[in-house]
Design an enzyme around this catalytic site. Structure first.
Site, PDB file in Angstrom:
ATOM      1  N   LYS A 296       0.942  -1.128  -0.147  1.00  0.00           N
ATOM      2  CA  LYS A 296       0.095  -0.074  -0.139  1.00  0.00           C
ATOM      3  C   LYS A 296       0.767   1.270  -0.120  1.00  0.00           C
ATOM      4  CE  LYS A 296      -4.134  -2.151   1.905  1.00  0.00           C
ATOM      5  NZ  LYS A 296      -3.552  -3.780   1.440  1.00  0.00           N
TER       6      LYS A 296
HETATM    7  C1  LIG Z   1      -4.415  -4.511   0.692  1.00  0.00           C
HETATM    8  C2  LIG Z   1      -3.478  -5.836   0.415  1.00  0.00           C
HETATM    9  C3  LIG Z   1      -4.011  -6.985  -0.415  1.00  0.00           C
HETATM   10  C4  LIG Z   1      -5.385  -6.559  -1.472  1.00  0.00           C
HETATM   11  O1  LIG Z   1      -5.298  -5.392  -2.195  1.00  0.00           O
HETATM   12  P1  LIG Z   1      -6.503  -5.063  -2.976  1.00  0.00           P
HETATM   13  O2  LIG Z   1      -6.048  -3.645  -3.823  1.00  0.00           O
HETATM   14  O3  LIG Z   1      -7.488  -4.533  -1.694  1.00  0.00           O
HETATM   15  O4  LIG Z   1      -7.252  -6.188  -3.844  1.00  0.00           O
HETATM   16  C5  LIG Z   1      -3.294  -7.944  -0.721  1.00  0.00           C
HETATM   17  N1  LIG Z   1      -2.216  -8.292  -0.132  1.00  0.00           N
HETATM   18  C6  LIG Z   1      -1.682  -7.234   0.917  1.00  0.00           C
HETATM   19  C7  LIG Z   1      -0.430  -7.769   1.778  1.00  0.00           C
HETATM   20  C8  LIG Z   1      -2.299  -6.335   1.071  1.00  0.00           C
HETATM   21  O5  LIG Z   1      -1.823  -5.423   2.035  1.00  0.00           O
END
Ligand SMILES: *Cc1c(COP(=O)(O)O)cnc(C)c1O
Length: 481
Positions: A106
């Site tokens: 993120k």
């Molecule tokens: C947020 C997250 C996801 C999922 O991503 P999306 O964009 O919500 O589909 C997958 N793996 C990790 C480690 C995350 O932090």
């Protein structure tokens, strides 16, 4: 270029307004009326920062001086200059999205969003401060704090469930520095914290406040758009290694929760990048696997706790954007979303399902299989991956087995293995005694992979945000900021 809601063609707003609003007034998500013409081949020639600049300028044309914003967002904050490096592991290429300041994928989006938001605010002549309000089950909160701390004109407040995040995640948040940050634990679980945040938005709607509320989640187009870059980055890396030539297709397997990451891949394709299949990887919470194979989305099932908690989700908000992109029918999307709200399920028309299946495949894996994969990938290739990435690997394997399609495959790696040390240790045959910091040390000794500096440096950092409040007090907490 104008944006409008996925649920209605009106009103239209410019891209700066879409970023400021986050959610459209009717509860839908903002999408551009049509995607701009994009010179994807020139984009591929640039550095990661140049790729970001080109993509974001095309999608958010009303936000000026994009190059400077991108530079400010990323320079010096990631482990490598290309931000999201790729590594060849066995037959697959892993796209490492976790090399940012908090070791979470993120970071790519949440480093950029504050720049976009403040630029949009200036462009609209808005003088009020923005207060970013977020409930987190772990990773988003820290990545948002890191992105927004000390950004002028913005404040950020993060709530997390007391006892509901890992020791390392808690340490990451409560040691956060910055003059504009607040972090508070809430007595209750993640849903309580999230419901509390929604209630605060509702309670503040008609109030005169010294700030304007906004959120940092992936419903905001300003958080989604920065994620498109790394699909270009991975494609270019495969070209540079001679695995593909310009124009050849590449498949991507994406560990999926809210459907933001994989939708960014579809947008990369719409901008011209030769993306083959997009493989939607889930854990035991396999709502999306069912949906993509049958056309019925049904959230009426228990939410299971897994070793890949960022994918423990029953309603994937950004799927709404895909339904709109593939149908072009806002009335249909509005109707399906209403059904989801009222009945907990909907079924898409057969022609829409066919379009979805032409672009996407889906598969899921349970914790036992993720553990088996983490162990095998480490034994066979010496590569340490986390449980989310293992789900992506599993879906990629399933896809190849089921289709025999040997198009080059990129598996998105969404978390550092050090974020989930117990699960990873178990998988590679290490014991899990001691607290998470001990586990990180042991994992590093066993694997020879260094602990990311931002995690190893946490122990001994002063705790600045130790408050715990009942959920009824969340509004008071925000109003006292
Ligand atoms: C947020 C997250 C996801 C999922 O991503 P999306 O964009 O919500 O589909 C997958 N793996 C990790 C480690 C995350 O932090």
């Amino acid at each position: 270029m104008y944006y409008h809601s996925t649920r209605s063609p009106m009103p239209r707003v410019d891209s700066a307004q879409a970023v400021l609003d986050g959610l459209a007034p009717d509860g839908g998500l903002y999408m551009p009326e049509s995607l701009p013409a994009f010179d994807w081949q020139t984009c591929l020639q640039g550095t990661s920062l140049q790729m970001s600049t080109a993509i974001l300028s095309a999608l958010l044309p009303d936000i000026p001086r994009m190059e400077e914003l991108v530079r400010r967002a990323y320079t010096g904050k990631f482990e490598t200059e290309d931000l999201t490096p790729t590594v060849k592991v066995g037959n697959f290429t892993l796209l490492e999205l976790f090399r940012g300041p908090t070791s979470a994928f993120k970071d790519v989006a949440l480093s950029m969003l504050p720049q976009l938001l403040t630029a949009a605010k200036a462009q609209k002549g808005m003088e009020q401060d923005i207060l970013i309000l977020t409930a987190t089950s772990g990773d988003t909160g820290k990545a948002a704090l890191e992105g927004f701390h000390d950004v002028p004109g913005v404040r950020i407040c993060v709530f997390y469930p007391h006892g509901g995040v890992s020791q390392v995640q808690r340490a990451q948040m409560v040691t956060q520095e910055g003059c504009n940050v607040a972090v508070c634990a809430v007595e209750g679980n993640f849903d309580d914290a999230q419901t509390g945040v929604k209630n605060i938005f509702a309670a503040c709607r008609d109030r005169e406040l010294p700030f304007r509320l906004s959120s940092a989640n992936s419903i905001n187009i300003g958080r989604l758009a920065p994620q498109i870059m790394y699909y270009f980055r991975a494609y270019r890396d495969l070209m540079d290694r001679g695995e593909i030539r310009l124009g050849d297709p590449v498949n991507f397997s994406v560990p999926t929760g809210n459907f933001g990451d994989i939708l960014a891949g579809y947008l990369a394709k719409k901008l011209g990048l030769p993306v083959g299949k997009l493989i939607c990887a889930s854990n035991a919470n396999n709502v999306l696997t069912d949906f993509i194979s049958t056309g019925t989305y049904d959230r009426r099932r228990p939410l299971l706790k897994t070793t890949s908690p960022s994918m423990d989700i029953l309603v994937s908000s950004n799927l709404e954007r895909l339904l709109y992109l593939l149908s072009g029918d806002t009335a249909l999307v509005a109707q399906l979303m209403q059904q989801l709200k009222d009945e907990g399920a909907y079924t898409v028309p057969a022609d829409l399902l066919a379009k979805i299946q032409a672009e996407f495949c889906a598969s899921y894996c349970d914790d036992a299989r993720a553990e088996e994969i983490m162990g095998r990938v480490f034994r066979d290739y010496g590569y340490l991956c986390d449980p989310h990435t293992a789900a992506g690997w599993a879906a990629a394997e399933d896809y190849v087995t089921q289709t025999g399609d040997h198009t080059p495959m990129v598996v998105l790696s969404t978390a550092s293995p050090y974020k989930f040390p117990a699960a990873v240790l178990t998988a590679i045959g290490g014991d899990t005694d001691g607290d998470e910091f001990c586990q990180m040390e042991r994992l590093s000794r066993l694997s020879g992979v260094p602990i990311p500096g931002n995690l190893s440096g946490l122990q001994g950092k002063p705790e600045k945000h130790t408050g715990v409040i009942p959920k009824e007090k969340m509004l008071d907490f925000v109003l006292s900021l």
